[in-house]
Structures are given as C-alpha cells and as structure tokens.
Scaffold this motif. Sequence first.
Motif, short mmCIF file in Angstrom:
data_model
loop_
_atom_site.label_atom_id
_atom_site.label_comp_id
_atom_site.label_asym_id
_atom_site.label_seq_id
_atom_site.Cartn_x
_atom_site.Cartn_y
_atom_site.Cartn_z
N GLU A 168 -57.07 -42.75 5.37
CA GLU A 168 -56.20 -43.42 6.32
C GLU A 168 -56.35 -44.84 6.48
O GLU A 168 -55.33 -45.62 6.43
CB GLU A 168 -56.31 -42.68 7.76
CG GLU A 168 -55.40 -43.08 8.94
CD GLU A 168 -55.75 -42.43 10.08
OE1 GLU A 168 -55.70 -42.92 11.15
OE2 GLU A 168 -55.67 -41.04 10.18
N ASP A 169 -57.62 -45.21 6.14
CA ASP A 169 -57.84 -46.70 6.25
C ASP A 169 -57.56 -47.64 4.76
O ASP A 169 -57.64 -48.67 4.73
CB ASP A 169 -59.28 -47.22 6.63
CG ASP A 169 -60.36 -46.57 5.66
OD1 ASP A 169 -59.91 -45.97 4.66
OD2 ASP A 169 -61.42 -47.14 5.81
N PHE A 170 -57.10 -46.47 3.94
CA PHE A 170 -56.82 -46.97 2.64
C PHE A 170 -57.86 -47.55 1.91
O PHE A 170 -58.12 -48.19 0.79
CB PHE A 170 -55.74 -47.92 2.52
CG PHE A 170 -54.19 -47.62 2.36
CD1 PHE A 170 -53.30 -47.47 1.32
CD2 PHE A 170 -53.58 -46.85 3.56
CE1 PHE A 170 -52.16 -47.27 1.38
CE2 PHE A 170 -52.37 -46.33 3.52
CZ PHE A 170 -51.63 -46.63 2.34
N VAL A 219 -55.12 -52.07 -5.57
CA VAL A 219 -54.01 -51.00 -5.14
C VAL A 219 -54.48 -49.80 -5.81
O VAL A 219 -54.84 -49.71 -6.91
CB VAL A 219 -52.35 -51.06 -5.42
CG1 VAL A 219 -51.90 -52.66 -4.58
CG2 VAL A 219 -52.16 -51.17 -7.02
N ILE A 239 -55.43 -40.59 -0.17
CA ILE A 239 -55.90 -41.89 0.17
C ILE A 239 -56.26 -41.81 1.45
O ILE A 239 -55.66 -41.37 2.42
CB ILE A 239 -54.56 -42.87 -0.09
CG1 ILE A 239 -54.34 -43.25 -1.52
CG2 ILE A 239 -55.08 -44.23 0.46
CD1 ILE A 239 -53.09 -43.96 -1.76
N GLY A 268 -52.56 -51.12 -1.09
CA GLY A 268 -51.69 -50.46 -0.86
C GLY A 268 -51.59 -49.42 -2.15
O GLY A 268 -52.73 -49.24 -2.53
N ALA A 269 -50.61 -48.75 -2.48
CA ALA A 269 -50.63 -47.74 -3.46
C ALA A 269 -49.34 -47.61 -4.01
O ALA A 269 -48.32 -48.15 -3.62
CB ALA A 269 -50.97 -46.51 -2.72
N SER A 284 -50.71 -50.90 2.83
CA SER A 284 -51.61 -50.46 3.99
C SER A 284 -51.28 -50.83 5.11
O SER A 284 -50.82 -52.27 5.26
CB SER A 284 -53.19 -50.74 3.41
OG SER A 284 -53.42 -51.78 3.75
N SER A 322 -53.40 -52.23 7.47
CA SER A 322 -53.96 -53.63 7.62
C SER A 322 -53.49 -54.54 6.78
O SER A 322 -53.58 -55.89 7.17
CB SER A 322 -55.65 -53.30 7.08
OG SER A 322 -55.79 -52.96 5.72
#
Length: 141
Positions: A87-89, A76, A85, A94-95, A132, A134
């Motif tokens: 768009e596709d991370f 993360v 970040i 996550g973050a 994210s 995904s």
Amino acid sequence: MRILIVEDEMLLAMELESEVEAAGHEVVDVAGDSREAIRLIDAESPDFAFVDIQLIDGPTGIAVGRHLAGRGIPYVFVSGNLKRIPEDFAGALGAIEKPYTVNGLQNALSFIETYVAGEKAGLMPPPSLVISPSALADKTP
C-alpha cells in the motif's frame, strides 16, 4: 540519468535497456536477483531504477525497492501484477504494468526524468505510470 534495471526475464531486461538507452540514459547494469541488485545499488549508486517484484529468488523486488528508498534513490516497480505492490509502494515513485507498450514506456520515462530532476509543479503522469500516493503528495507546491 544512470539507471539500474532489476529484472530476471532477460528479454524484458534487454528491451527495457534498449529503450532507456534510446532515450539518452545510461544503464549501469542489470540484476536478476535481490542480492545482485543490492550489491549494484551500493556499488554504482544509480540515479534511478526499474524494479520487477518477482525476481529469480522470489518476490524480493519489494526488499530491493526498500533498499533503494533507504538510499534516497527513486525507482518504479515494473510488474505484471500491481496488486503485489504494498500500500505504501515501498517508497517507489510508482509502477508500470507489464506488458507495457514502447510508447507507454517512453512516456513514463519522460515523466520520470522530469520528476527526478525536481520539476514537479503541474507535472501530470502518463496513463502508463501508476503514481504512488506519496509521490502525488510530493507534487504539491
């Protein structure tokens, strides 16, 4: 879990290391720049990583994240500016936004531990962790 911390602010790295260890995990090392982070990723093969976007050598945390994703290591971002970040991370789970609270970090770490262990069905992320798109798609059975 064996966790790598990629953070150039030493006080924040020490705080994160303390919380990770208090939760029963091992910190394999701390890196403050992308070159050291990539070296440690390749040498230590951590189970998970926390990655700041802005490191000593610039906004290179994204490249570190892509290297982790390429190695199949979940991570993360931990950043004061989540707008940086991609768009596709960059393959991140996550973050976590800085500044974070100890409670928020503990809740995120608990979620991460369960997620990395493969127990994704019905798992809901805590408010302290931005997931994210995904990763959310991966949760679907």
